[in-house]
Design an enzyme around this catalytic site. Structure first.
Site, PDB file in Angstrom:
ATOM      1  N   ASP A   1       0.828  -1.209   0.000  1.00  0.00           N
ATOM      2  CA  ASP A   1       0.000   0.000   0.000  1.00  0.00           C
ATOM      3  C   ASP A   1       0.867   1.265   0.000  1.00  0.00           C
ATOM      4  O   ASP A   1       1.778   1.403   0.806  1.00  0.00           O
ATOM      5  CB  ASP A   1      -0.903  -0.015   1.246  1.00  0.00           C
TER       6      ASP A   1
ATOM      7  N   CYS B   1      -7.204   4.650  -1.621  1.00  0.00           N
ATOM      8  CA  CYS B   1      -7.152   3.189  -1.645  1.00  0.00           C
ATOM      9  C   CYS B   1      -8.407   2.540  -2.209  1.00  0.00           C
ATOM     10  O   CYS B   1      -8.322   1.666  -3.077  1.00  0.00           O
ATOM     11  CB  CYS B   1      -6.912   2.654  -0.228  1.00  0.00           C
TER      12      CYS B   1
ATOM     13  N   ASP C   1      -1.535   0.098  -4.742  1.00  0.00           N
ATOM     14  CA  ASP C   1      -2.786   0.779  -5.078  1.00  0.00           C
ATOM     15  C   ASP C   1      -2.548   2.221  -5.509  1.00  0.00           C
ATOM     16  O   ASP C   1      -3.340   2.784  -6.264  1.00  0.00           O
ATOM     17  CB  ASP C   1      -3.788   0.709  -3.926  1.00  0.00           C
ATOM     18  N   HIS C   2      -1.472   2.833  -5.050  1.00  0.00           N
ATOM     19  CA  HIS C   2      -1.115   4.201  -5.439  1.00  0.00           C
ATOM     20  C   HIS C   2       0.237   4.507  -4.837  1.00  0.00           C
ATOM     21  O   HIS C   2       0.825   3.676  -4.124  1.00  0.00           O
ATOM     22  CB  HIS C   2      -2.159   5.219  -4.960  1.00  0.00           C
TER      23      HIS C   2
END
Length: 389
Positions: free
Chosen positions: A12, A52, A311-312
């Site tokens: 994450d 997210c 996710d980013h």
């Protein structure tokens, strides 16, 4: 021919440039680097949206945000949309989740008195639960208590750093976690997943697991020795205009973002933030290494597709911002590494073509021989695995 096992790993808030194999001057990721050496690394891979919840909706449906309509964390995902775990289940897998998917279920599918209608997040439909670690970190807290820790009644206080003095030359986020490196939430999840693989009969049939690690997502906190692995004096300078006001002049959206998630005002704290983030990356890399070693030790390497992405990204002080509010490369460019035992292309290759997270669902369906999604904005990346493109 036996269907392959599937291991989907997400880290994450992981920036694409924070890999040793990508040439970062400080970050140490030996385990992600060896996965890249055995597979294919995509250098221009992008999240479709942030934060997210919307991003994971794109990852696990193959749909752009304009089609899945998840606009923020806590926004529900319509139940009629295609979802990777359900499509894999239709193909004979039992997809098991370790961690979280940041999904909010469609309220139209829930009874009026269902408590999930008012909860922040649930596992995406189609996943079985291995261990859930979302906003409720109770399973990890219970495990810490079994290890002898005195755990707080308010669980999230476990992220309060140790009460120790900060030495000269170190900044605000330097202080270590109160738990040891072998007892992080990442370590707990890895241990749980490996124990799951050891259950009787588990590997008799093809299996599917999604490990969704929290780190290096905030809080900006690392256990010893990772908290002091990097000297703030050595970190690269942030990429940004001369002042925050100069950056705000770029666009009204940037000006608004700078009022929400500004980078630390103190230069040492800014540099320490980067050093701490790199330490958090090193800690989760070690746990991915345990997971990969576990596959090897159990003889599962040659039967398992491994996909690792995020996710980013994380601004990390670039453009005077932290976290992922903005439209900059640092928020959206993320790692993607795929190791597929069936690929005919040369391992260790680097693909510079533009790819995006909506490509993950069609790629996995393609690799396991499942029917393609009936509605998908992404495309399978299998050609990059089969040929030296």
């Amino acid at each position: 021919m036996r269907r392959p096992n599937v291991l989907l790993i997400t880290l994450d808030q992981f920036r694409a440039d924070c890999l040793g194999v990508a040439g970062h001057p400080l970050v140490r990721t030996p385990n992600l680097d060896r996965l890249a050496a055995d597979g294919v690394r995509f250098t221009h891979h992008f999240a479709n949206c942030a934060p997210c919840g919307p991003s994971r909706a794109s990852l696990l449906t193959g749909l752009w945000q304009s089609n899945h309509r998840v606009t923020n964390n806590g926004a529900p995902l319509s139940d009629h949309l295609p979802m990777l775990p359900r499509m894999l289940r239709d193909h004979g897998y039992d997809p098991v989740l370790f961690g979280y998917t940041d999904t909010t279920l469609d309220p139209a599918t829930l009874a009026p008195d269902d408590p999930r209608r008012t909860s922040y997040e649930q596992p995406m439909s189609g996943f079985s639960a291995g261990v859930l670690l979302d906003d409720d970190i109770g399973p990890w807290i219970d495990w810490l208590a079994e290890q002898g820790y005195e755990v707080p009644e308010e669980h999230r206080r476990i992220y309060e750093p140790a009460d120790v003095p900060v030495p000269e030359g170190r900044g605000a986020t330097w202080r270590p976690a109160v738990y040891a490196a072998e007892h992080t939430e990442s370590a707990f999840m890895t241990t749980t997943a490996l124990s799951w693989l050891d259950e009787p009969g588990r590997t008799d049939e093809p299996w599917c697991a999604h490990l969704s690690y929290l780190r290096p997502h905030p809080p900006y906190l690392a256990p010893a020795p990772f908290h002091d692995m990097f000297d703030p004096a050595d970190v690269p300078d942030p990429v940004r205009r001369g002042t925050a006001a100069d950056e705000a002049a770029l666009h009204p959206f940037v000006a608004g973002a700078l009022t929400v998630v500004p980078s630390p005002a103190d230069e040492l704290d800014q540099r320490q933030l980067r050093a701490t983030y790199y330490g958090m990356i090193a800690e989760v890399d070690a746990q991915v290494g345990r997971l990969l070693d576990g596959l090897d030790e159990r003889g599962l390497r040659d039967d398992t597709i491994v996909v690792l992405t995020s996710d980013h990204g994380e601004q990390l002080g670039d453009h005077w911002l932290i976290e992922k509010l903005g439209f900059f490369d640092q928020s959206y460019r993320i790692p993607l590494i795929i190791r597929w035992p069936g690929m005919s292309g040369r391992p260790g290759r680097v693909v510079d073509a533009f790819t995006e997270n909506v490509d993950i669902t069609p790629t996995l369906l393609d690799l396991v021989g499942a029917p393609p999604s009936p509605f998908c904005d992404g495309a399978s990346l299998r050609p990059f695995l089969d040929e030296d493109l």
